[in-house]
Design a protein around this motif. Structure first.
Motif, PDB file in Angstrom:
ATOM      1  N   PRO A   9       2.391   9.499  -6.728  1.00 52.97           N
ATOM      2  CA  PRO A   9       3.498   8.284  -5.965  1.00 52.97           C
ATOM      3  C   PRO A   9       3.213   9.289  -4.493  1.00 52.97           C
ATOM      4  CG  PRO A   9       5.500   9.733  -6.483  1.00 52.97           C
ATOM      5  CD  PRO A   9       4.411  10.582  -7.675  1.00 52.97           C
ATOM      6  N   VAL A  10       2.853   7.486  -3.704  1.00 53.41           N
ATOM      7  CA  VAL A  10       2.546   7.842  -2.063  1.00 53.41           C
ATOM      8  C   VAL A  10       3.687   7.783  -1.582  1.00 53.41           C
ATOM      9  CG1 VAL A  10       0.847   7.666  -0.691  1.00 53.41           C
ATOM     10  CG2 VAL A  10       0.219   7.349  -3.520  1.00 53.41           C
ATOM     11  N   ALA A  11       4.197   8.408  -0.781  1.00 49.23           N
ATOM     12  CA  ALA A  11       5.505   8.471   0.451  1.00 49.23           C
ATOM     13  C   ALA A  11       6.469   8.137  -0.297  1.00 49.23           C
ATOM     14  CB  ALA A  11       4.630   7.834   1.415  1.00 49.23           C
ATOM     15  N   PRO A  12       7.175   8.503  -1.521  1.00 44.65           N
ATOM     16  CA  PRO A  12       8.425   7.326  -2.305  1.00 44.65           C
ATOM     17  C   PRO A  12       9.529   7.071  -0.920  1.00 44.65           C
ATOM     18  CG  PRO A  12       7.932   9.451  -3.583  1.00 44.65           C
ATOM     19  CD  PRO A  12       7.041   9.561  -2.241  1.00 44.65           C
TER      20      PRO A  12
ATOM     21  N   ARG B 287      10.046   2.717  -5.091  1.00 40.51           N
ATOM     22  CA  ARG B 287       9.455   1.920  -3.624  1.00 40.51           C
ATOM     23  C   ARG B 287       8.825   3.096  -3.145  1.00 40.51           C
ATOM     24  NH1 ARG B 287      11.673  -1.919  -1.251  1.00 40.51           N
ATOM     25  NH2 ARG B 287      11.307  -1.416   0.777  1.00 40.51           N
ATOM     26  N   ALA B 288       7.530   2.879  -2.697  1.00 43.50           N
ATOM     27  CA  ALA B 288       6.617   4.103  -2.298  1.00 43.50           C
ATOM     28  C   ALA B 288       5.565   2.864  -1.471  1.00 43.50           C
ATOM     29  CB  ALA B 288       6.019   4.719  -3.225  1.00 43.50           C
ATOM     30  N   ASP B 289       4.751   3.818  -1.349  1.00 44.20           N
ATOM     31  CA  ASP B 289       3.315   3.010   0.110  1.00 44.20           C
ATOM     32  C   ASP B 289       2.495   2.666  -0.798  1.00 44.20           C
ATOM     33  OD1 ASP B 289       4.345   3.388   2.254  1.00 44.20           O
ATOM     34  OD2 ASP B 289       3.655   5.146   3.304  1.00 44.20           O
ATOM     35  N   GLY B 290       2.745   3.966  -2.502  1.00 39.11           N
ATOM     36  CA  GLY B 290       1.793   3.236  -3.362  1.00 39.11           C
ATOM     37  C   GLY B 290       1.689   4.117  -4.678  1.00 39.11           C
ATOM     38  N   LEU B 291       0.802   3.914  -6.089  1.00 33.22           N
ATOM     39  CA  LEU B 291       1.285   4.810  -7.009  1.00 33.22           C
ATOM     40  C   LEU B 291      -0.646   5.028  -6.881  1.00 33.22           C
ATOM     41  CD1 LEU B 291       3.193   6.293  -9.374  1.00 33.22           C
ATOM     42  CD2 LEU B 291       2.289   3.823 -10.693  1.00 33.22           C
TER      43      LEU B 291
ATOM     44  N   ILE C 257      -5.966   3.252  -7.584  1.00 31.30           N
ATOM     45  CA  ILE C 257      -4.476   3.228  -6.619  1.00 31.30           C
ATOM     46  C   ILE C 257      -4.098   1.761  -6.524  1.00 31.30           C
ATOM     47  CG2 ILE C 257      -4.135   3.785  -4.284  1.00 31.30           C
ATOM     48  CD1 ILE C 257      -6.631   6.154  -5.010  1.00 31.30           C
ATOM     49  N   ILE C 258      -3.003   1.683  -6.506  1.00 23.73           N
ATOM     50  CA  ILE C 258      -2.045   0.158  -5.843  1.00 23.73           C
ATOM     51  C   ILE C 258      -0.890   0.894  -4.834  1.00 23.73           C
ATOM     52  CG2 ILE C 258      -0.423  -1.170  -6.627  1.00 23.73           C
ATOM     53  CD1 ILE C 258      -1.712   0.559  -9.343  1.00 23.73           C
ATOM     54  N   ASN C 259      -1.644   0.145  -3.649  1.00 23.66           N
ATOM     55  CA  ASN C 259      -0.805   0.396  -1.940  1.00 23.66           C
ATOM     56  C   ASN C 259      -1.187  -0.851  -1.243  1.00 23.66           C
ATOM     57  OD1 ASN C 259      -3.617   0.313  -1.401  1.00 23.66           O
ATOM     58  ND2 ASN C 259      -4.028   2.588  -0.500  1.00 23.66           N
ATOM     59  N   ARG C 260       0.075  -0.648  -0.432  1.00 25.62           N
ATOM     60  CA  ARG C 260       0.347  -1.750   0.481  1.00 25.62           C
ATOM     61  C   ARG C 260      -1.133  -1.997   1.161  1.00 25.62           C
ATOM     62  NH1 ARG C 260       3.460   0.843   5.678  1.00 25.62           N
ATOM     63  NH2 ARG C 260       2.579   2.614   5.525  1.00 25.62           N
ATOM     64  N   ALA C 261      -1.708  -2.733   1.732  1.00 27.46           N
ATOM     65  CA  ALA C 261      -2.391  -3.314   2.077  1.00 27.46           C
ATOM     66  C   ALA C 261      -2.566  -3.540   3.808  1.00 27.46           C
ATOM     67  CB  ALA C 261      -3.161  -4.375   1.763  1.00 27.46           C
ATOM     68  N   GLY C 262      -2.141  -3.463   4.429  1.00 29.37           N
ATOM     69  CA  GLY C 262      -1.915  -2.845   5.690  1.00 29.37           C
ATOM     70  C   GLY C 262      -0.106  -2.412   6.178  1.00 29.37           C
ATOM     71  N   ARG C 263       0.255  -2.747   7.454  1.00 30.22           N
ATOM     72  CA  ARG C 263       1.513  -2.714   8.202  1.00 30.22           C
ATOM     73  C   ARG C 263       2.305  -3.013   7.738  1.00 30.22           C
ATOM     74  NH1 ARG C 263       0.475  -3.298  14.210  1.00 30.22           N
ATOM     75  NH2 ARG C 263      -0.647  -5.025  13.840  1.00 30.22           N
ATOM     76  N   GLY C 264       4.011  -2.215   7.802  1.00 35.25           N
ATOM     77  CA  GLY C 264       5.085  -2.593   7.297  1.00 35.25           C
ATOM     78  C   GLY C 264       5.579  -2.312   6.439  1.00 35.25           C
ATOM     79  N   GLY C 265       6.722  -2.134   5.530  1.00 30.12           N
ATOM     80  CA  GLY C 265       7.590  -1.757   4.373  1.00 30.12           C
ATOM     81  C   GLY C 265       6.805  -1.662   3.279  1.00 30.12           C
ATOM     82  N   MET C 266       7.407  -0.982   2.565  1.00 28.68           N
ATOM     83  CA  MET C 266       6.990   0.252   1.556  1.00 28.68           C
ATOM     84  C   MET C 266       6.628  -1.161   0.717  1.00 28.68           C
ATOM     85  SD  MET C 266       9.328   3.369   0.757  1.00 28.68           S
ATOM     86  CE  MET C 266       9.016   4.521   1.884  1.00 28.68           C
ATOM     87  N   ILE C 267       6.066  -1.198  -0.885  1.00 26.60           N
ATOM     88  CA  ILE C 267       6.041  -2.073  -2.215  1.00 26.60           C
ATOM     89  C   ILE C 267       7.131  -1.504  -3.244  1.00 26.60           C
ATOM     90  CG2 ILE C 267       4.323  -2.673  -1.357  1.00 26.60           C
ATOM     91  CD1 ILE C 267       2.676  -1.133  -3.396  1.00 26.60           C
ATOM     92  N   GLU C 268       7.300  -2.217  -3.863  1.00 27.50           N
ATOM     93  CA  GLU C 268       7.859  -1.955  -5.138  1.00 27.50           C
ATOM     94  C   GLU C 268       7.302  -2.473  -6.533  1.00 27.50           C
ATOM     95  OE1 GLU C 268      11.967  -3.599  -7.784  1.00 27.50           O
ATOM     96  OE2 GLU C 268      12.096  -3.378  -5.241  1.00 27.50           O
TER      97      GLU C 268
END
Length: 303
Positions: A208-211, A173-177, A148-159
């Motif tokens: 995708p997680v929350a794309p 662009r999503a919270d993760g994959l 799983i690749i995802n954002r590590a903290g609060r804030g926007g999405m990752i591309e």
């Protein structure tokens, strides 16, 4: 298969695990088996009258490993023992239990039956992945469930830019994959809207997680696909991105890092009691139609 040496591995954080471990070890000894116990399990449960062994020693010596705990305990043991091709049995001392399928209350009877040859064998694929920063490999790992690749903290999405076998698939662009095996399709991937893959399906699933774009949907790929996912941008994410191998985490990934994921050459072998059914597990764990037509359920003894 002949099981002369059997190893016990337990979720030692659980209280009350010592008694069922001792009882199961005694059952194994009564059948003539040599019993090993994973060293940290022995140390933390006080079950020390069996021979303690590291995972490497279990892999070298054991014909079978019995995992007592939840699915997380099984995932950890499977990654450690996959390279040794030691078959695994799961006894559920946790909650959900998709891959630790034998109830604790019937463990003695089930294990005795398996030792006598009454079992079903079930092979599962693994993923292997690595995080590359330029030419430097930052970390690598195995995963029975998912990478799983995802954002590590609060804030926007990752591309993320996703390639399959060297061919560009898409940027998202999503919270993760999530990249999941059939085993992992009933874990986080299912919660994120992915499909359930039967364990005998030779495939991987990308979820995708929350794309940001709702047209970014889960896709199923052949199991021999080689995936390269590049972190293109972190947006407003303050803490960077994380990569998880069965929830084992590498944090602080940077823009430009590439995550390579492919099927591992190793497989995990599960042994189940005679009569095991994957669909029975799904009915039990997901409550499929239990209230509609109970007379259709072969596991329902109320009729």
């Amino acid at each position: 298969m002949h099981f002369n040496t059997v190893a016990l591995v337990g979720r030692y954080q659980d209280s009350g695990l010592d008694a069922p471990l001792r009882r199961l070890g005694a059952v194994l000894q009564d059948t003539g088996c040599t019993v090993l116990i994973e060293a940290e399990t022995a140390q933390n449960t006080g079950v020390t009258h069996f021979t303690p062994a590291s995972f490497a020693e279990i892999g070298a010596r054991a014909d079978l490993a019995i995992i007592m705990g939840g699915d997380g305990t099984m995932l950890a043991a499977a990654r450690q023992l996959a390279t040794f091709d030691v078959p695994l049995i799961g006894i559920n001392h946790g909650r959900l239990g998709f891959i630790t399928d034998i109830p604790l209350g019937s463990a003695d009877e089930a294990i005795t039956g398996i030792l006598n040859g009454a079992y079903v064998q079930d092979e599962r694929i693994l993923l292997e992945g690595r995080v590359m920063r330029g030419e430097q490999q930052m970390v690598s790992g195995l995963a029975l469930n998912d990478v799983i690749i995802n954002r590590a903290g609060r804030g926007g999405m990752i591309e993320l830019r996703v390639e399959c076998n060297g061919n560009f698939m898409h940027s998202q662009r999503a919270d993760g994959l999530i990249i999941a095996t059939p085993t992992g399709s009933t874990a986080y991937a299912l919660s994120a809207g992915g499909p359930i893959l039967h364990p005998q399906v030779n495939a991987l699933v990308l979820v995708p997680v929350a794309p940001q774009t709702l047209s970014n949907r889960p896709i199923t790929l052949p199991e021999d696909s080689i995936l390269n996912i590049t972190i293109r941008a972190l947006g407003r994410v303050e803490s960077g991105a994380s990569v998880h191998f069965d929830m084992q985490t590498l944090s602080n990934c940077q823009e430009g890092d590439r995550i390579d994921v492919r099927r591992s050459p190793h497989r995990v072998r599960f042994l189940h009691s005679q009569g095991y059914s994957y669909f029975s597990t799904l009915r039990s764990k997901l409550n499929w139609n239990r209230m509609l037509h109970p007379w259709d359920d072969p596991d329902d003894n109320s009729r």
